[in-house]
Motif scaffolding. Structure first.
Motif, PDB file in Angstrom:
ATOM      1  N   GLU A 121       0.828  -1.222   0.000  1.00 28.81           N
ATOM      2  CA  GLU A 121       0.000   0.000   0.000  1.00 28.81           C
ATOM      3  C   GLU A 121       0.865   1.277   0.000  1.00 28.81           C
ATOM      4  OE1 GLU A 121      -1.636  -1.500   3.457  1.00 28.81           O
ATOM      5  OE2 GLU A 121      -0.481  -0.278   4.839  1.00 28.81           O
ATOM      6  N   ILE A 122       2.136   1.164   0.396  1.00 27.63           N
ATOM      7  CA  ILE A 122       3.000   2.351   0.478  1.00 27.63           C
ATOM      8  C   ILE A 122       3.317   2.898  -0.913  1.00 27.63           C
ATOM      9  CG2 ILE A 122       5.223   3.242   1.363  1.00 27.63           C
ATOM     10  CD1 ILE A 122       3.013   2.391   3.475  1.00 27.63           C
ATOM     11  N   LEU A 123       3.205   2.036  -1.949  1.00 31.88           N
ATOM     12  CA  LEU A 123       3.384   2.541  -3.326  1.00 31.88           C
ATOM     13  C   LEU A 123       2.431   3.695  -3.604  1.00 31.88           C
ATOM     14  CD1 LEU A 123       3.716  -0.489  -5.786  1.00 31.88           C
ATOM     15  CD2 LEU A 123       5.434   1.219  -5.253  1.00 31.88           C
ATOM     16  N   LYS A 124       1.252   3.676  -2.961  1.00 31.27           N
ATOM     17  CA  LYS A 124       0.231   4.711  -3.216  1.00 31.27           C
ATOM     18  C   LYS A 124       0.384   5.899  -2.282  1.00 31.27           C
ATOM     19  CE  LYS A 124      -3.317   1.744  -5.176  1.00 31.27           C
ATOM     20  NZ  LYS A 124      -3.633   0.475  -4.544  1.00 31.27           N
ATOM     21  N   ASP A 125       1.296   5.829  -1.321  1.00 28.39           N
ATOM     22  CA  ASP A 125       1.532   6.973  -0.425  1.00 28.39           C
ATOM     23  C   ASP A 125       2.039   8.137  -1.283  1.00 28.39           C
ATOM     24  OD1 ASP A 125       3.026   8.799   1.342  1.00 28.39           O
ATOM     25  OD2 ASP A 125       2.670   7.308   2.893  1.00 28.39           O
ATOM     26  N   PRO A 126       1.449   9.332  -1.149  1.00 29.10           N
ATOM     27  CA  PRO A 126       1.900  10.451  -1.996  1.00 29.10           C
ATOM     28  C   PRO A 126       3.384  10.773  -1.832  1.00 29.10           C
ATOM     29  CG  PRO A 126       0.218  11.148  -0.391  1.00 29.10           C
ATOM     30  CD  PRO A 126       0.343   9.667  -0.278  1.00 29.10           C
ATOM     31  N   ARG A 127       4.005  10.315  -0.762  1.00 31.82           N
ATOM     32  CA  ARG A 127       5.434  10.572  -0.562  1.00 31.82           C
ATOM     33  C   ARG A 127       6.322   9.558  -1.290  1.00 31.82           C
ATOM     34  NH1 ARG A 127       4.953  10.605   5.860  1.00 31.82           N
ATOM     35  NH2 ARG A 127       3.608   8.868   5.235  1.00 31.82           N
ATOM     36  N   SER A 128       5.706   8.491  -1.830  1.00 33.20           N
ATOM     37  CA  SER A 128       6.505   7.447  -2.506  1.00 33.20           C
ATOM     38  C   SER A 128       6.945   7.899  -3.897  1.00 33.20           C
ATOM     39  CB  SER A 128       5.677   6.164  -2.640  1.00 33.20           C
ATOM     40  OG  SER A 128       6.296   5.315  -3.586  1.00 33.20           O
ATOM     41  N   VAL A 129       8.232   7.699  -4.190  1.00 31.60           N
ATOM     42  CA  VAL A 129       8.752   7.970  -5.543  1.00 31.60           C
ATOM     43  C   VAL A 129       9.294   6.670  -6.158  1.00 31.60           C
ATOM     44  CG1 VAL A 129       9.287  10.414  -5.103  1.00 31.60           C
ATOM     45  CG2 VAL A 129      11.024   8.667  -4.604  1.00 31.60           C
ATOM     46  N   ILE A 130       8.794   5.539  -5.668  1.00 34.65           N
ATOM     47  CA  ILE A 130       9.405   4.254  -6.029  1.00 34.65           C
ATOM     48  C   ILE A 130       9.364   4.011  -7.549  1.00 34.65           C
ATOM     49  CG2 ILE A 130       9.161   1.733  -5.755  1.00 34.65           C
ATOM     50  CD1 ILE A 130       8.440   2.343  -2.763  1.00 34.65           C
ATOM     51  N   LEU A 131       8.247   4.325  -8.199  1.00 37.92           N
ATOM     52  CA  LEU A 131       8.201   4.113  -9.653  1.00 37.92           C
ATOM     53  C   LEU A 131       8.850   5.270 -10.415  1.00 37.92           C
ATOM     54  CD1 LEU A 131       4.766   2.311 -10.011  1.00 37.92           C
ATOM     55  CD2 LEU A 131       7.058   1.338 -10.089  1.00 37.92           C
ATOM     56  N   LYS A 132       8.873   6.449  -9.802  1.00 38.22           N
ATOM     57  CA  LYS A 132       9.589   7.581 -10.410  1.00 38.22           C
ATOM     58  C   LYS A 132      11.096   7.274 -10.487  1.00 38.22           C
ATOM     59  CE  LYS A 132       8.057  11.811  -9.412  1.00 38.22           C
ATOM     60  NZ  LYS A 132       7.721  12.585 -10.608  1.00 38.22           N
TER      61      LYS A 132
ATOM     62  N   VAL B  69      12.370   4.403 -11.133  1.00 37.98           N
ATOM     63  CA  VAL B  69      12.558   3.564 -12.323  1.00 37.98           C
ATOM     64  C   VAL B  69      12.563   4.449 -13.570  1.00 37.98           C
ATOM     65  CG1 VAL B  69      11.670   1.593 -13.613  1.00 37.98           C
ATOM     66  CG2 VAL B  69      11.386   1.668 -11.125  1.00 37.98           C
ATOM     67  N   GLU B  70      11.600   5.375 -13.616  1.00 38.98           N
ATOM     68  CA  GLU B  70      11.504   6.297 -14.763  1.00 38.98           C
ATOM     69  C   GLU B  70      12.806   7.103 -14.896  1.00 38.98           C
ATOM     70  OE1 GLU B  70       8.619   9.350 -14.115  1.00 38.98           O
ATOM     71  OE2 GLU B  70       8.498   9.863 -16.243  1.00 38.98           O
ATOM     72  N   ASN B  71      13.256   7.673 -13.776  1.00 39.79           N
ATOM     73  CA  ASN B  71      14.461   8.508 -13.827  1.00 39.79           C
ATOM     74  C   ASN B  71      15.712   7.694 -14.138  1.00 39.79           C
ATOM     75  OD1 ASN B  71      13.152  10.903 -13.460  1.00 39.79           O
ATOM     76  ND2 ASN B  71      13.505  11.014 -11.255  1.00 39.79           N
ATOM     77  N   GLY B  72      15.642   6.382 -13.856  1.00 33.22           N
ATOM     78  CA  GLY B  72      16.783   5.507 -14.169  1.00 33.22           C
ATOM     79  C   GLY B  72      17.113   5.526 -15.650  1.00 33.22           C
ATOM     80  N   MET B  73      16.076   5.597 -16.489  1.00 34.04           N
ATOM     81  CA  MET B  73      16.363   5.625 -17.924  1.00 34.04           C
ATOM     82  C   MET B  73      17.040   6.939 -18.306  1.00 34.04           C
ATOM     83  SD  MET B  73      13.939   5.073 -21.182  1.00 34.04           S
ATOM     84  CE  MET B  73      12.948   6.535 -20.938  1.00 34.04           C
ATOM     85  N   PHE B  74      16.575   8.052 -17.724  1.00 32.30           N
ATOM     86  CA  PHE B  74      17.122   9.349 -18.144  1.00 32.30           C
ATOM     87  C   PHE B  74      18.557   9.536 -17.651  1.00 32.30           C
ATOM     88  CE2 PHE B  74      12.482   9.928 -18.167  1.00 32.30           C
ATOM     89  CZ  PHE B  74      12.355  10.070 -19.542  1.00 32.30           C
ATOM     90  N   ILE B  75      18.853   9.087 -16.432  1.00 30.31           N
ATOM     91  CA  ILE B  75      20.238   9.245 -15.949  1.00 30.31           C
ATOM     92  C   ILE B  75      21.165   8.364 -16.795  1.00 30.31           C
ATOM     93  CG2 ILE B  75      20.424   7.448 -14.115  1.00 30.31           C
ATOM     94  CD1 ILE B  75      21.496  10.858 -13.242  1.00 30.31           C
ATOM     95  N   ARG B  76      20.697   7.163 -17.163  1.00 32.41           N
ATOM     96  CA  ARG B  76      21.561   6.256 -17.950  1.00 32.41           C
ATOM     97  C   ARG B  76      21.706   6.787 -19.373  1.00 32.41           C
ATOM     98  NH1 ARG B  76      18.691   2.107 -14.151  1.00 32.41           N
ATOM     99  NH2 ARG B  76      20.406   1.766 -12.713  1.00 32.41           N
ATOM    100  N   GLN B  77      20.643   7.406 -19.897  1.00 30.93           N
ATOM    101  CA  GLN B  77      20.747   8.013 -21.231  1.00 30.93           C
ATOM    102  C   GLN B  77      21.750   9.164 -21.185  1.00 30.93           C
ATOM    103  OE1 GLN B  77      16.935   9.072 -22.917  1.00 30.93           O
ATOM    104  NE2 GLN B  77      17.854   9.938 -24.769  1.00 30.93           N
TER     105      GLN B  77
END
Ligand code: CP
Length: 306
Positions: free
Chosen positions: A274-285, A287-295
């Motif tokens: 349920e913590i994935l839905k906590d507004p303070r969670s950036v867990i999936l962000k 993953v998203e930012n992982g592509m941009f830093i690696r690019q």
């Protein structure tokens, strides 16, 4: 070829890291103004995953494709001469002879990436090396916090859980020295490393959460529990009760605090789903930012700036 490699942060400084963050965020803003058909292919990279990966592998593959580097991936021993007993080291020496632009390598501790980088012509990007380091994970965590705070200096990042076996923590210890953020640990004694000088250590996770600006829950890494004290010490129910990150413990984290987990997650052990839905969670962000830093890392390399 160590100079062009990214195995640890020994060749980095704060300005270079902030420049990398800025480049990553420009790539993120321009994500939709982009067509793969317009990308000129500049060469080939070999992505050698001697250990499993989802996030790092797919984001490096995407980063390569979006940068005009054709990625060729080894994702298991099956069908390679590793099955016939060829070592990881020999695999790298032989593939070096095929002159890729660079290697991306995930491997256990036994492959010495630093020594290897001195012996081959091809630069190496560390995609997770045993417990020693995972620099691009630390960078994508830090990018996500920078995106929120615009600076990392003086901020407090608490790690909770299996710190002793975490390559993510190893890389953050180095990155924190460069970027000026503070590290805290909260873990049962069997998950704490021997060396804790300069670290805030909290035996009570709630105290740690009150101290922190951001909390990073860590996966319990059973595959690295070779030490009998760790195997005997770990009791999942006691661990969850004392160190599990859940709605109750997170009442101690400030309302604008940030919740991270590098993944993969053992839901119900180190963190509740349920913590994935906590507004303070950036867990999936993350993953998203992982592509941009690696690019941004790949593009810096192509521009001769790594
Ligand atoms: N965080 C991370 O390294 O995930 P993967 O093991 O899926 O690459």
């Amino acid at each position: 070829m160590v100079a062009m490699s990214l195995i640890d942060f020994s060749q980095q400084n704060e300005k270079a890291i902030y420049d990398l963050f800025k480049s990553s965020l420009i790539l993120k803003r321009n994500f939709n103004n982009y067509s793969l058909s317009q990308v000129q292919v500049k060469g080939i990279a070999y992505l050698l995953f001697f250990e499993p990966s989802t996030r790092t592998r797919f984001s490096f593959e995407s980063a390569c494709a979006r940068s005009g580097v054709h990625p060729i991936v080894l994702s298991s021993a099956t069908g390679t001469s590793l099955e016939k007993g060829e070592t990881m080291e020999d695999t790298v020496f032989n593939l070096d002879a095929l002159r890729p632009l660079f290697f991306v390598i995930r491997c256990p501790d036994e492959l010495d990436l630093l020594s290897l980088a001195k012996e081959i012509k091809t630069p190496i990007f560390n995609a997770g090396w045993g417990w020693r380091g995972h620099p691009t994970q630390a960078l994508l965590d830090a990018l996500t916090l920078y995106e929120r705070w615009e600076t990392l200096r003086g901020k407090k990042l608490l790690f909770v859980g299996d710190i002793k076996h975490s390559r993510v923590v190893s890389s953050h210890l180095d990155l924190a020295k460069i970027c000026g953020y503070k590290i805290g640990y909260s873990a049962p004694h069997y998950f704490l490393p021997v060396e804790t000088e300069g670290i805030e250590v909290f035996s009570n996770v709630n105290e740690g959460l009150k101290w922190a600006d951001a909390v990073c829950a860590l996966r319990v890494q059973k595959e690295r529990h070779f030490d009998e004290n760790v195997r005997k010490g770990f009791d999942v129910d006691l661990y969850k009760m004392d160190f599990g990150i859940n709605q109750k413990s997170l009442t101690n984290l400030k309302s604008d605090g940030v919740i991270l987990h590098p993944g993969p997650i053992n839901y119900g052990i180190e963190i509740e789903k349920e913590i994935l839905k906590d507004p303070r969670s950036v867990i999936l962000k993350l993953v998203e930012n992982g592509m941009f830093i690696r690019q941004a890392i790949v593009q810096n390399f192509l521009n001769g700036k790594t």
